[in-house]
Design an enzyme around this catalytic site. Structure first.
Site, PDB file in Angstrom:
ATOM      1  N   ARG A  51       0.795  -1.224   0.000  1.00 54.55           N
ATOM      2  CA  ARG A  51       0.000   0.000   0.000  1.00 54.55           C
ATOM      3  C   ARG A  51       0.833   1.283   0.000  1.00 54.55           C
ATOM      4  NH1 ARG A  51      -2.868  -3.797   1.733  1.00 54.55           N
ATOM      5  NH2 ARG A  51      -0.894  -4.309   2.704  1.00 54.55           N
ATOM      6  N   THR A  52       1.776   1.364   0.917  1.00 52.57           N
ATOM      7  CA  THR A  52       2.455   2.657   1.094  1.00 52.57           C
ATOM      8  C   THR A  52       3.254   3.015  -0.155  1.00 52.57           C
ATOM      9  OG1 THR A  52       2.586   2.108   3.427  1.00 52.57           O
ATOM     10  CG2 THR A  52       3.866   3.994   2.697  1.00 52.57           C
ATOM     11  N   LYS A  80      25.752  -3.129  -0.222  1.00 53.91           N
ATOM     12  CA  LYS A  80      27.221  -3.069  -0.257  1.00 53.91           C
ATOM     13  C   LYS A  80      27.758  -2.262   0.921  1.00 53.91           C
ATOM     14  CE  LYS A  80      26.699  -1.886  -4.797  1.00 53.91           C
ATOM     15  NZ  LYS A  80      27.112  -1.191  -6.019  1.00 53.91           N
ATOM     16  N   ARG A 101      11.004   3.943   3.565  1.00 57.16           N
ATOM     17  CA  ARG A 101      10.678   2.976   4.616  1.00 57.16           C
ATOM     18  C   ARG A 101      11.947   2.234   4.987  1.00 57.16           C
ATOM     19  NH1 ARG A 101       5.637  -1.085   4.654  1.00 57.16           N
ATOM     20  NH2 ARG A 101       4.668   0.907   5.201  1.00 57.16           N
ATOM     21  N   HIS A 129       4.623   5.715  11.688  1.00 56.56           N
ATOM     22  CA  HIS A 129       4.174   5.557  10.303  1.00 56.56           C
ATOM     23  C   HIS A 129       3.225   6.728  10.028  1.00 56.56           C
ATOM     24  CE1 HIS A 129       3.048   3.951   6.547  1.00 56.56           C
ATOM     25  NE2 HIS A 129       2.728   2.711   6.878  1.00 56.56           N
TER      26      HIS A 129
HETATM   27  N1   CP Z   1      -0.408  -0.003   5.864  1.00 55.92           N
HETATM   28  C1   CP Z   1       0.795  -0.266   5.294  1.00 55.92           C
HETATM   29  O1   CP Z   1       1.823   0.337   5.654  1.00 55.92           O
HETATM   30  O2   CP Z   1       0.784  -1.252   4.340  1.00 55.92           O
HETATM   31  P1   CP Z   1       2.054  -1.717   3.510  1.00 55.92           P
HETATM   32  O3   CP Z   1       3.013  -2.377   4.495  1.00 55.92           O
HETATM   33  O4   CP Z   1       1.537  -2.669   2.481  1.00 55.92           O
HETATM   34  O5   CP Z   1       2.705  -0.501   2.927  1.00 55.92           O
END
Ligand code: CP
Length: 306
Positions: A51-52, A80, A101, A129
């Site tokens: 999703r993100t 590396k 991320r 998040h």
């Molecule tokens: N909600 C969320 O962060 O989903 P993903 O891990 O699929 O990005």
């Protein structure tokens, strides 16, 4: 350079403006379809995501911009031994904005300190998040009309669930909220969140292991997945993973106006039979996530011009 690392980086007024902008994008998508023409978003994902990452990419494409990036650490020079700081300096030469991320808490902050373009934290370890929180806030605003005087239940892995920590932080700035924290003993909300947020702001909360007993009082039920990737041993994960499974019969005493939320991905914690319940909002959250990320990209790129 303005970045988004923690949801508290934005004032309540700024969050309201972002939500208003996302709602305008939903109503008038054509107005925004070329706003980012010539701009590039880099998605640097050192951890898995559906999703993100893809909602960020869809958001930039729908704004008329372009995307580049990687979806696993092994396909970047991190494999590396390149540092996050050097990666951020490098990507600043290629893109206009970064969504990152990383499994290490604080990595997006290090990136922001070294980049010359805005950095968005797309999830750092078990910490925060903030863009999921933006999606959650937009969903709550659209479902409930506002944030005040809600009783919000968080259920599942409250220890490692970074979306829970960010959302509690965000909601703690509104009035008259009550939190109900439903988890196994081993997965309780970290004491630093209770101390620094709930106790410091005198926000009423209760802790329980029993979901059904608190169901009737909830306006929002925020279910979460037990975060397998944060466990030190598989045995503990297997013992705890199915602590809560939301099924239609468990919603018998819930309010007709309840909103059932989940940041997704789900494993077993919400039965697919709940998906048809009109109170299920988790796929609305997915869609709202794209629109609020469009608003966020616009805001940060606008501020970068100043
Ligand atoms: N909600 C969320 O962060 O989903 P993903 O891990 O699929 O990005």
């Amino acid at each position: 350079m303005r970045s988004l690392i923690d949801i508290l980086d934005f004032t309540v007024e700024e969050l309201d403006e972002l939500i208003d902008l996302a709602n305008d994008i939903i109503e008038n998508p054509e107005k925004y379809s070329e706003k980012c023409k010539g701009k590039k978003l880099a998605t640097l994902f050192f951890e898995p995501s559906t999703r993100t990452r893809l909602s960020f990419e869809a958001a930039m494409l729908e704004l008329g911009g372009s995307v580049l990036g990687f979806s696993e650490a092994n396909s970047s020079s991190a494999a590396k031994g390149e540092s996050v700081a050097d990666t951020a300096k490098t990507i600043s030469c290629y893109a206009d904005i970064i969504a990152m991320r990383h499994p290490k808490e604080g990595a997006p902050l290090v990136a922001a300190q070294n980049a010359t373009i805005p950095v968005i934290n797309a999830g750092d370890g078990g910490h925060n998040h903030p863009t999921q929180t933006l999606a959650d806030l937009l969903t709550i605003k659209r479902e409930k009309g506002g944030f005040d005087n809600l009783t919000v239940g968080f259920c599942g892995d409250l220890k490692f669930g970074r979306t829970v920590h960010s959302l509690i932080n965000a909601l703690s700035r509104y009035n008259g909220l009550k939190f109900v924290l439903i988890s196994p003993e081993e997965l309780k909300l970290p004491s630093y969140v209770k101390k620094d947020v709930l106790q410091q702001k005198n926000i009423p909360y209760e802790q329980t292991t029993d979901l059904e007993s608190v169901m009737p009082q909830l306006d929002i039920l925020y279910m979460t997945r037990v975060q397998r990737e944060r466990f030190f041993n598989e045995e503990d994960y297997l013992r705890l993973k199915d602590s809560y499974i939301l099924e239609p019969r468990k919603l018998r005493d819930a309010k007709p106006t309840l909103s059932i939320m989940h940041p997704l991905p789900r494993v077993n914690e919400i039965s697919v039979a709940v998906d048809d319940d009109p109170r299920a909002c988790y796929f609305k959250q997915v869609l709202n996530g794209k629109f609020i990320r469009m608003a966020l990209i616009l805001k940060l790129l606008e501020e970068a011009k100043k």
